[in-house]
Design a protein around this motif. Structure first.
Motif, PDB file in Angstrom:
ATOM      1  N   ASN A  20     -11.496   7.923  -9.792  1.00 40.86           N
ATOM      2  CA  ASN A  20     -10.408   7.470 -10.658  1.00 40.86           C
ATOM      3  C   ASN A  20     -10.314   8.269 -11.949  1.00 40.86           C
ATOM      4  N   ALA A  21     -11.455   8.634 -12.515  1.00 40.56           N
ATOM      5  CA  ALA A  21     -11.426   9.450 -13.735  1.00 40.56           C
ATOM      6  C   ALA A  21     -10.890  10.846 -13.443  1.00 40.56           C
ATOM      7  N   THR A  22     -11.263  11.394 -12.296  1.00 44.20           N
ATOM      8  CA  THR A  22     -10.811  12.733 -11.940  1.00 44.20           C
ATOM      9  C   THR A  22      -9.319  12.737 -11.623  1.00 44.20           C
ATOM     10  N   LEU A  23      -8.848  11.699 -10.923  1.00 44.81           N
ATOM     11  CA  LEU A  23      -7.415  11.610 -10.649  1.00 44.81           C
ATOM     12  C   LEU A  23      -6.628  11.510 -11.954  1.00 44.81           C
ATOM     13  N   ASP A  54       0.797  -1.227   0.000  1.00 44.16           N
ATOM     14  CA  ASP A  54       0.000   0.000   0.000  1.00 44.16           C
ATOM     15  C   ASP A  54       0.833   1.283   0.000  1.00 44.16           C
ATOM     16  N   HIS A  55       0.210   2.336  -0.526  1.00 44.65           N
ATOM     17  CA  HIS A  55       0.689   3.694  -0.300  1.00 44.65           C
ATOM     18  C   HIS A  55       0.042   4.215   0.977  1.00 44.65           C
ATOM     19  N   ARG A  56       0.553   5.318   1.466  1.00 49.32           N
ATOM     20  CA  ARG A  56      -0.132   5.979   2.571  1.00 49.32           C
ATOM     21  C   ARG A  56      -1.484   6.489   2.078  1.00 49.32           C
ATOM     22  N   SER A  57      -2.445   6.484   2.966  1.00 48.26           N
ATOM     23  CA  SER A  57      -3.808   6.790   2.549  1.00 48.26           C
ATOM     24  C   SER A  57      -4.327   8.044   3.221  1.00 48.26           C
ATOM     25  N   ARG A  97     -10.886   7.172  -2.630  1.00 51.82           N
ATOM     26  CA  ARG A  97     -11.434   6.146  -3.507  1.00 51.82           C
ATOM     27  C   ARG A  97     -10.600   5.908  -4.765  1.00 51.82           C
ATOM     28  N   ASN A  98      -9.628   6.772  -5.038  1.00 55.57           N
ATOM     29  CA  ASN A  98      -8.880   6.580  -6.273  1.00 55.57           C
ATOM     30  C   ASN A  98      -7.839   5.481  -6.117  1.00 55.57           C
ATOM     31  N   VAL A 116      -9.695  -2.769  -8.458  1.00 54.80           N
ATOM     32  CA  VAL A 116      -9.819  -1.563  -9.282  1.00 54.80           C
ATOM     33  C   VAL A 116      -8.672  -1.475 -10.278  1.00 54.80           C
ATOM     34  N   ARG A 117      -7.480  -1.895  -9.883  1.00 49.18           N
ATOM     35  CA  ARG A 117      -6.338  -1.907 -10.803  1.00 49.18           C
ATOM     36  C   ARG A 117      -6.641  -2.794 -12.006  1.00 49.18           C
ATOM     37  N   ASN A 118      -7.226  -3.960 -11.769  1.00 48.16           N
ATOM     38  CA  ASN A 118      -7.582  -4.864 -12.857  1.00 48.16           C
ATOM     39  C   ASN A 118      -8.639  -4.263 -13.774  1.00 48.16           C
TER      40      ASN A 118
END
Length: 512
Positions: A295-298, A103-106, A118-119, A131-133
């Motif tokens: 995810n789209a916004t990121l 994980d990254h820091r959240s 949520r991204n 979500v990555r898949n």
């Protein structure tokens, strides 16, 4: 008595605060890890926080603190963090032992409900993997090829516009121009929305995207509080992104989904991929509108900032290095000759010199100055120094990998602060797999959109230098000086004179 009581109470409060601020500062001393004594409360980044020095210099100084150590200790406020210096160990953490460092820091603890929680970058564990898949098919070669035409048409318009500027209009700050191009390209490739931000620079999509990723000092401080003092963030109801910005993009996504579901419109973009993937997921795993928005916004806002930065730094180095600009334009002319004036996806990807320009830019000016990993299972690191003891990491321990400092380390690159395409010997494909090239990260957490960023940058540079020559002007600063900020940006921006190549060629002929 009352006066003494007040004094004693104040002394007790001061001592308590002092103890709280210093309570973790012996963490590394107890474990035999070399570290630099931090400034209470501010930690090791105090020079950057107080704008005494740039963030990259602050991190580089820490990185060079003990050059024999595989890792050193640092403090973010009062939180102990390991800076990993050894590139082999960094690769083991990101690749070989990924199951211990997933994980990254959240931001989730202090910013619940925000798109930041949520991204893909912020997601953790199995949900990150799901979500990555879902998102991976967006960036396949076939999807990139389908997006190429849209990118090329957009870049062609920008190249044409810049080549037709009047003499009074030709001195420009390029970052703003490149941000507009990136906005238009990502809007059409990800959302199916057609923009012309050169003609309409105040459109909401572009303006909100820039505001979304406007990471000034106040925003950076909020991020640090969210990561290190989530209880403070919850009390203050602290959020990174304004609710009105989130609501704008959420409405865009919701309207696009509704239109496509009702009309059957198909486009090979991010939204379409998310829709198709959702149909295959079980009811408990499907992406909500909030998930899609996150995810789209990121992708849009993050790509807008990072990719336009990459273009700006690349254009700067090409422009201030005369031989580089001439060689790049020569390669562009050869490609246009072979393609009868219409560049293709395969032709762009086969351009070795252009590839070298982009890779060397990414080495010198990585889009992420550092990356992090959180220990998710107990793990034993080798000793920091020869003859030392191994270090046992408990769940929740944070590690930072200083990408910028590693990629400018003279142990790995000769004359590391110099832009030099020849250092790769023309074999740029191997660069991305090198332990010392960490711009996009490594392992399963590798930046999912790296191929998109590379392609959209190459297409823009191709059309720009096919039509124009960049020349230094009175506002061009050489050598570059960075702002005293957390972002990597020059003090005076990216100012150049944009000269049509036809006109530039006539001047050269007349001078001869």
């Amino acid at each position: 008595m009352e006066t003494w009581s007040v004094v004693l109470a104040l002394v007790a409060v001061v001592l308590s605060v002092y103890y709280y601020l210093k309570r973790n500062y012996d963490y590394f001393e107890k474990r035999g890890v070399p570290y630099k004594r931090p400034l209470p409360l501010f930690g090791d980044a105090w020079k950057a926080l107080l704008k005494i020095d740039t963030f990259v210099q602050t991190i580089t100084d820490l990185y060079n603190f003990n050059r024999d150590a595989k890792y050193i200790g640092m403090f973010e406020f009062t939180k102990p963090i390991l800076m990993v210096r050894d590139v082999d160990l960094a690769k083991e953490i990101m690749v070989k032992h990924f199951d211990h460092f997933r994980d990254h820091r959240s931001f989730q603890e202090g910013d619940e409900g925000s798109v930041f929680s949520r991204n893909l970058f912020a997601l953790r564990g199995d949900r990150w993997k799901e979500v990555r898949n879902v998102l991976t098919p967006v960036f396949t070669s076939s999807k990139m090829k389908a997006m190429f035409k849209l990118m090329s048409e957009c870049a062609g318009r920008y190249g044409e516009t810049l080549s037709n500027l009047t003499e009074k209009e030709r001195v420009l700050e390029l970052k703003e121009i490149f941000a507009r191009y990136t906005s238009d390209t990502i809007a059409t490739c990800a959302f199916g929305i057609t923009l012309d931000t050169m003609a309409d620079p105040t459109n909401k999509f572009y303006v909100h995207g820039r505001e979304f990723m406007n990471f000034g000092m106040f925003t950076i401080l909020k991020v640090l509080v969210l990561q290190n003092m989530p209880w403070v963030a919850r009390i203050l109801r602290m959020r990174i992104v304004k609710p009105e910005l989130e609501n704008f993009f959420k409405q865009v996504i919701a309207n696009t989904l509704k239109t496509r579901q009702e009309t059957g419109i198909y486009r090979p973009d991010l939204i379409q991929t998310l829709m198709e993937a959702n149909e295959k997921l079980g009811p408990d795993k499907q992406l909500t509108v909030d998930d899609m928005t996150a995810n789209a916004t990121l992708f849009f806002a993050g790509g807008l900032e990072n990719t336009s930065n990459l273009m700006s730094f690349a254009a700067y180095e090409v422009a201030v290095n005369k031989g580089v600009q001439e060689n790049l334009q020569k390669e562009i002319d050869e490609v246009l000759g072979r393609c009868n004036g219409n560049v293709t996806y395969d032709a762009i990807n086969d351009m070795k010199y252009l590839d070298g320009v982009v890779h060397e830019t990414l080495r010198l000016y990585p889009t992420a100055l550092m990356t992090d990993r959180v220990c998710t299972k107990r793990f034993e690191l080798p000793p920091a120094l020869p003859g030392g003891k191994p270090l046992v990491l408990e769940e929740g321990a944070v590690l930072q990998i200083p990408i910028y400092a590693i990629q400018r380390d003279p142990r790995y690159y000769d004359d590391p602060n110099t832009f030099n395409i020849e250092r790769y010997g023309g074999d740029f494909r191997k660069v991305q797999n090198s332990e010392t090239f960490l711009t996009f990260g490594q392992g399963p957490r590798l930046c999912i959109a790296n191929r998109f960023a590379m392609l959209v940058t190459k297409v823009l540079l191709f059309h720009l230098f096919a039509k124009c020559t960049l020349k230094s002007c009175s506002k061009t600063v050489v050598p570059m000086k960075f702002k005293k900020a957390f972002a990597l940006f020059p003090e005076n921006g990216f100012w150049f004179e944009v000269v049509p190549r036809e006109e530039d060629l006539k001047k050269v002929i007349n001078e001869d």
